[in-house]
Write a protein that holds these residues in place. Structure first.
Motif, PDB file in Angstrom:
ATOM      1  N   ASP A  21      42.396  38.656  35.766  1.00 58.57           N
ATOM      2  CA  ASP A  21      41.956  37.252  34.838  1.00 58.57           C
ATOM      3  C   ASP A  21      42.941  36.687  34.646  1.00 58.57           C
ATOM      4  O   ASP A  21      43.126  35.077  35.009  1.00 58.57           O
ATOM      5  N   LEU A  30      36.004  34.645  37.594  1.00 57.80           N
ATOM      6  CA  LEU A  30      36.493  34.863  35.980  1.00 57.80           C
ATOM      7  C   LEU A  30      35.403  35.658  35.595  1.00 57.80           C
ATOM      8  O   LEU A  30      34.860  36.936  34.489  1.00 57.80           O
ATOM      9  N   LYS A  41      34.578  39.813  34.386  1.00 57.69           N
ATOM     10  CA  LYS A  41      34.197  40.261  32.658  1.00 57.69           C
ATOM     11  C   LYS A  41      32.884  40.907  33.315  1.00 57.69           C
ATOM     12  O   LYS A  41      33.235  41.956  31.656  1.00 57.69           O
TER      13      LYS A  41
END
Length: 167
Positions: A59, A106, A110
């Motif tokens: 990340d 991204l 998640k």
């Protein structure tokens, strides 16, 4: 005698199990340094700033790549005003595409979607390579070309880190 044989077999079994476990852990990269799997570990270490959690390191690396892509895109916009180069225009377009792919990546981190993460990081890597190829034809090596090279290395590192992401 049967008791002694049982202890010997048990000992052999435990030794084999320990041996297999240490062989398996030897092939896994150290989580204390996720950058060991990358092609550019020094650049990776400077990017992730000591983060050892693989998902968090990925990340952080993607976010830093996005930041630098935004900066390279701004430089390309300025260069495009100074020169009428097709290479710079291509880079501007590919930087925009790479940024979109990194934004998707991204979300993939998640969501623990390793397959989509790999696809989006591969697409960003291709975008930076396309820019470099477009700029190779220009008469002088400029800041846009150099930026694309660094961004390519960072994207390559992100892709390598993504292979460690827990899904």
């Amino acid at each position: 005698m049967p008791m002694n044989l049982t202890i010997t077999i048990g000992t052999i079994f435990l030794l084999l199990a320990a041996s297999c476990q240490s062989a398996a852990s030897a092939s896994m990269p150290s989580l204390s340094d996720p950058c060991m799997v990358t092609d550019f570990p020094a650049l990776c270490r400077g990017t992730i700033n000591g983060e050892t959690n693989v998902n968090a390191a990925t990340d952080v690396a993607i976010r830093e790549l996005m930041k630098r892509t935004r900066h390279a895109r701004d430089i390309a916009k300025k260069e495009l005003k100074l020169v009428d180069g097709a290479g710079v225009a291509t880079c501007l377009s590919t930087f925009n595409s790479a940024f979109d792919n990194l934004n998707k990546a991204l979300n993939n981190v998640k969501e623990n979607d390793g397959l989509s993460l790999n696809i989006n990081l591969s697409a960003a890597l291709t975008d930076y390579d396309t820019c470099s190829e477009a700029m190779k034809g220009s008469k002088e090596i400029n800041v846009v070309y150099k930026s694309a090279g660094v961004l390519y290395k960072m994207a390559d590192n992100c892709l390598a880190l993504s292979t460690l992401v827990k899904v």
